[in-house]
Design an enzyme around this catalytic site. Structure first.
Site, mmCIF file in Angstrom:
data_model
loop_
_atom_site.group_PDB
_atom_site.id
_atom_site.type_symbol
_atom_site.label_atom_id
_atom_site.label_comp_id
_atom_site.label_asym_id
_atom_site.label_seq_id
_atom_site.Cartn_x
_atom_site.Cartn_y
_atom_site.Cartn_z
ATOM 1 N N ASN A 176 14.615 -2.290 -4.194
ATOM 2 C CA ASN A 176 13.604 -3.238 -3.736
ATOM 3 C C ASN A 176 12.401 -3.347 -4.672
ATOM 4 O O ASN A 176 11.376 -3.905 -4.288
ATOM 5 C CB ASN A 176 13.116 -2.862 -2.330
ATOM 6 N N VAL B 55 7.317 -5.197 -5.318
ATOM 7 C CA VAL B 55 8.094 -4.713 -4.183
ATOM 8 C C VAL B 55 8.583 -5.886 -3.352
ATOM 9 O O VAL B 55 7.802 -6.772 -3.003
ATOM 10 C CB VAL B 55 7.239 -3.777 -3.301
ATOM 11 N N CYS B 56 9.876 -5.894 -3.059
ATOM 12 C CA CYS B 56 10.467 -6.888 -2.166
ATOM 13 C C CYS B 56 10.689 -6.206 -0.819
ATOM 14 O O CYS B 56 11.598 -5.396 -0.669
ATOM 15 C CB CYS B 56 11.788 -7.410 -2.722
ATOM 16 N N LEU B 57 9.838 -6.528 0.126
ATOM 17 C CA LEU B 57 9.868 -5.947 1.459
ATOM 18 C C LEU B 57 9.900 -7.100 2.444
ATOM 19 O O LEU B 57 9.084 -8.017 2.349
ATOM 20 C CB LEU B 57 8.625 -5.076 1.651
#
Length: 152
Positions: A82, A90-92
């Site tokens: 992520n 950050v891919c959240l």
């Protein structure tokens, strides 16, 4: 003018609370006079591949926060499905515009980052190569993740 005053008031309150509580052992500072740019030192969770690591996370709050989500990145990037290997972004799931709720706060964001270190979200992968390794060669992925914790 009142939006800016509301932003300042909310952000100062969140910062003070985070510095006092230090959830998950996360330490938060402001690297400059700007309330928009935060730095957090996030410890690697004991029950994760990142155990023993300490990671610098930058949080950028847009001017219209909390209506829009902050941008979060690891400096330097860590090896994680992520996290963008080039930028550290950050891919959240809940940090996307369509999933963000103005009731969320930076504590929620940093707790989400901490949780990602324990349980990645492959459905929100930042990089296709890392996702392929995560799905198809878990042992190598985990070795590289552990190494990034030691090197971080």
């Amino acid at each position: 003018m009142s939006l800016k005053r509301d932003f300042i008031s909310r952000v100062q309150k969140e910062l003070k609370q985070l510095q006092s509580l230090q959830p998950h052992g996360i330490q938060v500072t402001l690297p400059s006079d700007s309330l928009q740019l935060w730095e957090a030192l996030v410890p690697g969770p004991e029950d994760s591949l990142y155990r023993g690591g300490r990671f610098k996370v930058q949080v950028y709050l847009p001017e219209n926060y909390p209506l829009e989500p902050p941008t979060v990145r690891f400096l330097p990037p860590i090896y994680h499905v992520n996290v963008s290997p080039s930028t550290g972004h950050v891919c959240l799931g809940f940090l996307t515009g369509e999933n963000w709720l103005p009731t969320r706060c930076i504590r929620d964001v940093l707790s989400g980052v901490f949780a990602l270190l324990i349980k990645p979200e492959p459905e929100n992968a930042a990089d296709q190569t890392l996702l392929n390794m995560f799905n198809n060669n878990k042992m190598l992925y985990e070795d590289k993740a552990r190494k990034s914790a030691r090197d971080g």
